[in-house]
Design an enzyme around this catalytic site. Structure first.
Site, PDB file in Angstrom:
ATOM      1  N   HIS A 268     -62.420 -35.398  42.882  1.00 55.38           N
ATOM      2  CA  HIS A 268     -62.969 -35.877  41.824  1.00 55.38           C
ATOM      3  C   HIS A 268     -64.027 -36.868  41.980  1.00 55.38           C
ATOM      4  O   HIS A 268     -64.672 -37.452  42.654  1.00 55.38           O
ATOM      5  CB  HIS A 268     -61.353 -36.303  40.318  1.00 55.38           C
ATOM      6  CG  HIS A 268     -61.791 -36.595  39.344  1.00 55.38           C
ATOM      7  ND1 HIS A 268     -62.825 -36.422  38.969  1.00 55.38           N
ATOM      8  CD2 HIS A 268     -61.315 -37.137  38.168  1.00 55.38           C
ATOM      9  CE1 HIS A 268     -62.890 -36.470  36.845  1.00 55.38           C
ATOM     10  NE2 HIS A 268     -61.853 -36.927  36.682  1.00 55.38           N
ATOM     11  N   HIS A 307     -69.022 -27.713  42.250  1.00 54.98           N
ATOM     12  CA  HIS A 307     -68.329 -28.005  40.957  1.00 54.98           C
ATOM     13  C   HIS A 307     -67.373 -26.975  40.821  1.00 54.98           C
ATOM     14  O   HIS A 307     -68.193 -25.890  40.716  1.00 54.98           O
ATOM     15  CB  HIS A 307     -69.389 -28.676  40.328  1.00 54.98           C
ATOM     16  CG  HIS A 307     -68.493 -29.485  39.111  1.00 54.98           C
ATOM     17  ND1 HIS A 307     -68.784 -28.928  38.066  1.00 54.98           N
ATOM     18  CD2 HIS A 307     -69.147 -30.661  39.106  1.00 54.98           C
ATOM     19  CE1 HIS A 307     -68.369 -30.231  37.626  1.00 54.98           C
ATOM     20  NE2 HIS A 307     -68.419 -31.222  37.881  1.00 54.98           N
ATOM     21  N   ASP A 363     -72.095 -37.223  42.497  1.00 56.49           N
ATOM     22  CA  ASP A 363     -71.548 -37.385  43.867  1.00 56.49           C
ATOM     23  C   ASP A 363     -72.110 -37.834  45.044  1.00 56.49           C
ATOM     24  O   ASP A 363     -72.342 -38.615  45.425  1.00 56.49           O
ATOM     25  CB  ASP A 363     -69.998 -37.652  44.054  1.00 56.49           C
ATOM     26  CG  ASP A 363     -68.764 -37.764  42.879  1.00 56.49           C
ATOM     27  OD1 ASP A 363     -69.275 -39.073  42.315  1.00 56.49           O
ATOM     28  OD2 ASP A 363     -68.359 -37.161  42.133  1.00 56.49           O
TER      29      ASP A 363
END
Ligand code: CMC
Length: 428
Positions: A268, A307, A363
């Protein structure tokens, strides 16, 4: 019942049921009437990891993963990233509408009045070892705030809730900055409330009594855009945790600490830290191909790719890619950037990643930007948690105001032993 129904035939009994469809969902509890015998508990759904179960109705954030759409309260993320500021977006999330200029001034003032920490909290942060992970410090400090503001447990009082929201949004940057200063063994800088939200964070982290100190506006702006992109993301793991823990009616500080813990995991919000560690491990552009081959054999994952929701592209990644290049212009290029660009290039052409719809997520680039801004790697998840405060708190209030919500309590499918008798120790 009309056409907006689902007709289900239970082949065990031959009985047929008509179940209403609302907003393209059926209510799981409507399945309970389907029984194979009178003493049967009734049918349940089995959905590990909530792959296809809506746990709430929400008016906050809209995502269309296939089309790559992300909107807060109906406003596209691209427009907010270009025209807005983090504090304005936080207001939009929490209060539901963009503020007028008077309301924005009021909100900015409210937040700036809650940036200083209670001395107990400062001492708590100081008591951590020099090498304590800043997320551990941040999680502990937020949980400890519940001991300083005991009235916060009155979670059904909207005024009490609002006050805690100001406190959390105001104090998160200070907690994060102090966690960092503790690590580098430097005195803490008190907040400077004349600065913007992100400039104040950079100031508290960096200032060393230089006479001519000024926060670089390009870097403060870049961080502000990153904060907008991270402010909310509907029912992800940490938000579901905030709602789930908050559903027990615990105070917001403890629910927030639980959400921040969920965020900390490498799948996460810890992924940006994991991306940097992966790039360091690859070490050189010439090793990229070998690394990709290993990932394809199932030996590790390409961090920063893939994702649960976005199966086309992550709209945040598109914006952040541009921010990354603005930052590199101000800070100079990043030695790991070359490796990242090559990884992205190879992965986007490779059938393994194409067929699984694995694209760079937010990210992949945020880690590179944070590194260019000279944040230590273990600090990255804090930079995700600070802006996500707005989202978690908004979702928490929505959950408390929703008459259909109760304490969260999933069911299970029990597959263990049938009842058996206890065997005394000397007979086993
Ligand atoms: N590298 C290599 N293979 C992958 C990756 C990856 N990053 N992600 C998924 N796969 C493969 C996976 O092995 C599986 O292959 P197969 O069908 O052959 O078994 C397939 O793709 C589907 O994967 P999954 O695990 O079922 O997908 P998921 O929706 O459960 O996982 C994810 C989503 C984000 C956890 C996963 O893509 C992942 O682990 N990515 C790396 C960690 C990361 O970057 N996380 C940040 C997410 S964005 C920030 C946030 O919102 O938290």
């Amino acid at each position: 019942m009309g056409n907006n129904t689902l007709t289900v035939t239970d082949n065990r009994t031959g009985k047929t049921y008509e179940i209403p469809i609302e907003h393209n969902t059926i209510r799981a509890l409507d399945l309970r009437q389907i029984k194979s015998a009178d003493d049967d508990f009734g049918l349940m759904t089995y959905d590990p990891a909530f792959m296809n179960t809506a746990s709430c109705k929400s008016t906050i954030t809209y995502i269309d993963g296939d089309k790559g759409i992300l909107e807060y309260r109906g406003y596209p993320i691209e427009q907010l990233a270009e025209h807005s500021s983090y504090l304005e977006v936080a207001y939009l999330l929490i209060y539901g509408e963009l503020p007028t200029s008077e309301r924005l001034d009021w909100w900015t003032y409210r937040i700036s009045r809650h940036t200083f920490l209670h001395n107990n909290l400062v001492e708590l942060i100081r008591a951590f070892r020099y090498d304590a992970h800043p997320m551990g410090i941040m999680i502990s400090a937020v949980a400890a705030m519940s001991t300083l503001f005991p009235e916060s447990k009155d979670v059904m009082d909207p005024d009490v809730r609002e006050k805690q929201i100001w406190r959390i949004v105001g104090q998160m940057p200070t907690i994060a900055a102090f966690a960092y200063r503790n690590r580098i063994g430097r005195p803490f800088n008190s907040p400077d409330n004349s600065l913007s939200y992100t400039a104040n964070l950079l100031y508290m982290m960096d200032y060393m009594n230089q006479r001519d100190y000024e926060v670089n506006p390009v870097l403060a702006k870049a961080l502000d855009v990153l904060f907008i992109l991270h402010a909310d993301h509907e029912q992800n793991c940490s938000t579901a945790t905030m709602r789930g823990v908050g559903s027990s009616r615990v105070d917001p500080y403890n629910a927030f600490a639980a959400a921040a813990s969920a965020l900390y995991g490498p799948l996460h919000g810890g992924a940006n830290e994991a991306v940097l560690r992966m790039l360091q491990q690859i070490g050189d552009v010439k090793n990229v191909k070998g690394f990709i081959d290993k990932v394809k054999k199932g030996e590790g994952r390409l961090m920063g790719f893939g994702h649960r929701v976005y199966k086309n592209y992550d709209p945040r990644a598109k914006i952040i890619r541009k921010v990354a290049y603005d930052v590199f212009e101000a800070t100079g290029s990043n030695p790991l950037l070359e490796i990242a660009v090559e990884l992205e290039r190879i992965a986007l052409q490779d059938d393994y990643f194409i067929s699984r719809k694995l694209y760079p997520n937010v990210d992949f680039y945020s880690g590179l930007i944070y590194q260019a801004l000279r944040f230590p790697i273990e600090y990255f998840p804090c930079l995700f948690a600070i802006p996500r405060a707005a989202g978690w708190l908004t979702q928490w209030v929505e959950m408390l105001n929703d008459d259909e919500q109760k304490i969260m309590r999933p069911r299970q499918v029990y597959l263990g032993h049938e009842r058996r008798e206890y065997v005394p120790l000397d007979q086993r």
